[in-house]
Design a protein around this motif. Structure first.
Motif, PDB file in Angstrom:
ATOM      1  N   GLU A 215      23.063   1.759  -4.589  1.00 34.07           N
ATOM      2  CA  GLU A 215      24.218   2.524  -4.133  1.00 34.07           C
ATOM      3  C   GLU A 215      24.638   2.047  -2.743  1.00 34.07           C
ATOM      4  N   TYR A 216      25.836   1.525  -2.623  1.00 32.41           N
ATOM      5  CA  TYR A 216      26.405   1.182  -1.315  1.00 32.41           C
ATOM      6  C   TYR A 216      27.920   1.181  -1.461  1.00 32.41           C
ATOM      7  N   PRO A 217      28.650   1.407  -0.410  1.00 31.64           N
ATOM      8  CA  PRO A 217      30.106   1.462  -0.495  1.00 31.64           C
ATOM      9  C   PRO A 217      30.675   0.169  -1.073  1.00 31.64           C
ATOM     10  N   GLY A 218      31.486   0.301  -2.101  1.00 32.89           N
ATOM     11  CA  GLY A 218      32.122  -0.865  -2.693  1.00 32.89           C
ATOM     12  C   GLY A 218      31.335  -1.515  -3.814  1.00 32.89           C
ATOM     13  N   ALA A 219      30.171  -0.955  -4.206  1.00 36.68           N
ATOM     14  CA  ALA A 219      29.356  -1.582  -5.252  1.00 36.68           C
ATOM     15  C   ALA A 219      30.112  -1.636  -6.576  1.00 36.68           C
ATOM     16  N   LEU A 220      30.739  -0.530  -6.940  1.00 37.51           N
ATOM     17  CA  LEU A 220      31.483  -0.513  -8.202  1.00 37.51           C
ATOM     18  C   LEU A 220      32.654  -1.481  -8.147  1.00 37.51           C
ATOM     19  N   MET A 221      33.356  -1.522  -7.008  1.00 36.01           N
ATOM     20  CA  MET A 221      34.472  -2.445  -6.877  1.00 36.01           C
ATOM     21  C   MET A 221      33.995  -3.893  -7.002  1.00 36.01           C
ATOM     22  N   GLU A 222      32.831  -4.201  -6.435  1.00 36.69           N
ATOM     23  CA  GLU A 222      32.303  -5.559  -6.531  1.00 36.69           C
ATOM     24  C   GLU A 222      32.017  -5.930  -7.983  1.00 36.69           C
ATOM     25  N   MET A 223      31.524  -4.970  -8.757  1.00 37.19           N
ATOM     26  CA  MET A 223      31.292  -5.237 -10.169  1.00 37.19           C
ATOM     27  C   MET A 223      32.613  -5.498 -10.899  1.00 37.19           C
ATOM     28  N   LEU A 224      33.606  -4.657 -10.626  1.00 37.50           N
ATOM     29  CA  LEU A 224      34.888  -4.796 -11.306  1.00 37.50           C
ATOM     30  C   LEU A 224      35.601  -6.083 -10.902  1.00 37.50           C
ATOM     31  N   GLU A 225      35.357  -6.543  -9.683  1.00 36.96           N
ATOM     32  CA  GLU A 225      35.989  -7.785  -9.231  1.00 36.96           C
ATOM     33  C   GLU A 225      35.540  -8.989 -10.048  1.00 36.96           C
ATOM     34  N   GLN A 226      34.353  -8.919 -10.640  1.00 41.69           N
ATOM     35  CA  GLN A 226      33.902 -10.024 -11.478  1.00 41.69           C
ATOM     36  C   GLN A 226      34.872 -10.261 -12.634  1.00 41.69           C
ATOM     37  N   PHE A 227      35.537  -9.193 -13.065  1.00 38.26           N
ATOM     38  CA  PHE A 227      36.521  -9.314 -14.148  1.00 38.26           C
ATOM     39  C   PHE A 227      37.922  -9.542 -13.594  1.00 38.26           C
ATOM     40  N   ALA A 228      38.291  -8.778 -12.563  1.00 35.47           N
ATOM     41  CA  ALA A 228      39.660  -8.836 -12.048  1.00 35.47           C
ATOM     42  C   ALA A 228      40.011 -10.218 -11.525  1.00 35.47           C
ATOM     43  N   THR A 229      39.083 -10.857 -10.825  1.00 35.06           N
ATOM     44  CA  THR A 229      39.372 -12.173 -10.237  1.00 35.06           C
ATOM     45  C   THR A 229      39.406 -13.278 -11.276  1.00 35.06           C
ATOM     46  N   ARG A 230      39.091 -12.955 -12.524  1.00 31.73           N
ATOM     47  CA  ARG A 230      39.144 -13.946 -13.602  1.00 31.73           C
ATOM     48  C   ARG A 230      40.163 -13.558 -14.667  1.00 31.73           C
ATOM     49  N   GLY A 231      40.994 -12.562 -14.354  1.00 34.08           N
ATOM     50  CA  GLY A 231      42.079 -12.188 -15.250  1.00 34.08           C
ATOM     51  C   GLY A 231      41.643 -11.507 -16.523  1.00 34.08           C
ATOM     52  N   ILE A 232      40.518 -10.787 -16.483  1.00 33.83           N
ATOM     53  CA  ILE A 232      39.974 -10.146 -17.689  1.00 33.83           C
ATOM     54  C   ILE A 232      40.284  -8.655 -17.658  1.00 33.83           C
ATOM     55  N   ASN A 233      40.939  -8.180 -18.696  1.00 33.23           N
ATOM     56  CA  ASN A 233      41.261  -6.760 -18.813  1.00 33.23           C
ATOM     57  C   ASN A 233      40.075  -5.997 -19.405  1.00 33.23           C
ATOM     58  N   LEU A 234      39.827  -4.800 -18.884  1.00 35.69           N
ATOM     59  CA  LEU A 234      38.786  -3.925 -19.420  1.00 35.69           C
ATOM     60  C   LEU A 234      39.446  -2.839 -20.264  1.00 35.69           C
ATOM     61  N   SER A 235      39.050  -2.741 -21.527  1.00 41.65           N
ATOM     62  CA  SER A 235      39.595  -1.701 -22.400  1.00 41.65           C
ATOM     63  C   SER A 235      38.707  -0.473 -22.431  1.00 41.65           C
ATOM     64  N   LEU A 236      37.500  -0.574 -21.885  1.00 48.24           N
ATOM     65  CA  LEU A 236      36.607   0.579 -21.786  1.00 48.24           C
ATOM     66  C   LEU A 236      35.723   0.420 -20.560  1.00 48.24           C
ATOM     67  N   LEU A 237      35.644   1.482 -19.764  1.00 48.43           N
ATOM     68  CA  LEU A 237      34.714   1.548 -18.637  1.00 48.43           C
ATOM     69  C   LEU A 237      34.194   2.980 -18.585  1.00 48.43           C
ATOM     70  N   ALA A 238      32.928   3.164 -18.940  1.00 50.65           N
ATOM     71  CA  ALA A 238      32.342   4.499 -18.990  1.00 50.65           C
ATOM     72  C   ALA A 238      30.995   4.479 -18.294  1.00 50.65           C
ATOM     73  N   SER A 239      30.684   5.548 -17.581  1.00 53.99           N
ATOM     74  CA  SER A 239      29.397   5.639 -16.901  1.00 53.99           C
ATOM     75  C   SER A 239      28.456   6.537 -17.676  1.00 53.99           C
ATOM     76  N   ARG A 240      27.175   6.160 -17.676  1.00 52.47           N
ATOM     77  CA  ARG A 240      26.122   6.947 -18.306  1.00 52.47           C
ATOM     78  C   ARG A 240      24.927   6.978 -17.360  1.00 52.47           C
ATOM     79  N   PRO A 241      24.266   8.117 -17.204  1.00 51.04           N
ATOM     80  CA  PRO A 241      23.097   8.165 -16.313  1.00 51.04           C
ATOM     81  C   PRO A 241      21.963   7.300 -16.840  1.00 51.04           C
ATOM     82  N   VAL A 242      21.321   6.568 -15.930  1.00 46.78           N
ATOM     83  CA  VAL A 242      20.160   5.763 -16.316  1.00 46.78           C
ATOM     84  C   VAL A 242      19.016   6.680 -16.738  1.00 46.78           C
ATOM     85  N   GLY A 243      18.872   7.796 -16.032  1.00 45.40           N
ATOM     86  CA  GLY A 243      17.896   8.795 -16.431  1.00 45.40           C
ATOM     87  C   GLY A 243      16.629   8.835 -15.616  1.00 45.40           C
TER      88      GLY A 243
END
Length: 320
Positions: A215-243
């Protein structure tokens, strides 16, 4: 579904959420190679997937997402924790529901309604309007909710079920088309043991499960950038607890494209560097067969040219 034209040893076995007549069976009926094979009804998603992992079945059909209720959490969590699984195809089934009861029952007699939780969630508006004082009795499947009325195993007064139930069983139709959304669709996926992904078609989807490194500020954005900077659209993004602790989540992702696409392969390598755990669930044809569109700067040729350019620099070759 089987035929007598071939011995069981020559057939493939497909697990699906039973009993016969469920929406899952309707999804399996769309698979050409499953016709005239052995169809094995099971009680839950985990059992279907375990059949595949343990080799009792060659493949399993499971519900993964609904247009009204969102992701099927039990399926997403099972895919995240059961290794050796690959999605090889997806199938869409329009969803509608009826309310049925034992013969002689009227709507005024109903106070306890049996229903699969997903089906129940899709009929809440109708139930709130027509049966405001009812209670919900969860059922293992849409068909099981009705069968409990027939065999006496259910205390319910009525059940939410697929319309096809009336073709096979003597039940009283209390109401039809009770779903809150006439355009409701459930998405199913066919899974096998780990196999080579089907070849790209141009209308493909890649499914992944990714955990954030910490957990750190911008972690989720950094993950999403892996797709955005390569022109890949996400049709599903859902969070689930690891547990394992509060605040720890994994992300279920559907990305447009195929692992053999240069941009998708590059994104997966970026995710692998970023995340401590990336689960590749598969690349497979989209059910709607819609061709994936992206800007020219993200075409395979551009990625190949950029890689060749870098290699030429490392090799000390003069730039053209």
């Amino acid at each position: 579904m089987t035929t007598d034209s071939a011995p069981d040893a020559a057939r493939r076995t497909y697990s699906y959420l039973g009993p016969a007549g469920t929406f899952t069976e309707a999804a399996l009926s769309q698979v050409p190679e499953a016709r005239n094979q052995i169809w094995k009804p099971v009680r839950n998603v985990a059992e279907a997937l375990d059949d595949v992992v343990q080799g009792r079945s060659d493949a399993a059909m499971i519900a993964i997402e609904n247009s009204v209720d969102g992701g099927v959490s039990t399926a997403q969590d099972a895919l995240a924790t059961m290794p050796g699984i690959r999605i090889v195809g997806e199938y869409l089934v329009p969803v509608s529901f009826v309310l049925v009861a034992r013969p002689g029952t009227s709507l005024a007699d109903v106070s306890l309604v049996a229903a699969h939780p997903v089906a129940y969630a899709q009929c809440l508006i109708w139930l709130g309007r027509e049966l405001p004082a009812h209670a919900h009795l969860p059922a293992s499947s849409n068909v099981a909710s009705a069968l409990g009325l027939i065999d006496g195993s259910s205390d319910a007064d009525a059940a939410i079920a697929p319309p096809g139930i009336l073709e096979h069983h003597d039940l009283q139709l209390l109401a039809e088309d009770i779903g809150d959304n006439r355009q409701a669709v459930t998405r199913f996926v066919l899974v096998q043991r780990t196999v080579t992904p089907p070849p790209p078609t141009g209308a493909d989807k890649t499914s992944l499960i990714v955990e954030l490194p910490q957990e750190y500020p911008g972690a989720l954005m950094e993950m999403l950038e892996q797709f955005a900077t390569r022109g890949i659209n996400l049709s599903l993004l859902a969070s689930r607890p690891v547990g394992d602790a509060l605040g720890r989540y994994r992300f279920v992702i559907d990305a447009d494209g195929h692992i053999q696409d240069e941009r998708m392969a590059d994104a997966l390598m970026g995710l692998r560097r970023f995340s401590p755990k990336v689960i590749f669930l598969g690349s497979y044809p989209r059910a709607d067969r819609v061709i994936n569109r992206y800007p020219d700067r993200y075409s395979d040729d551009v990625f190949v040219e950029a890689r060749d350019w870098l290699r030429s620099l490392v090799a000390g070759e003069p730039e053209a």
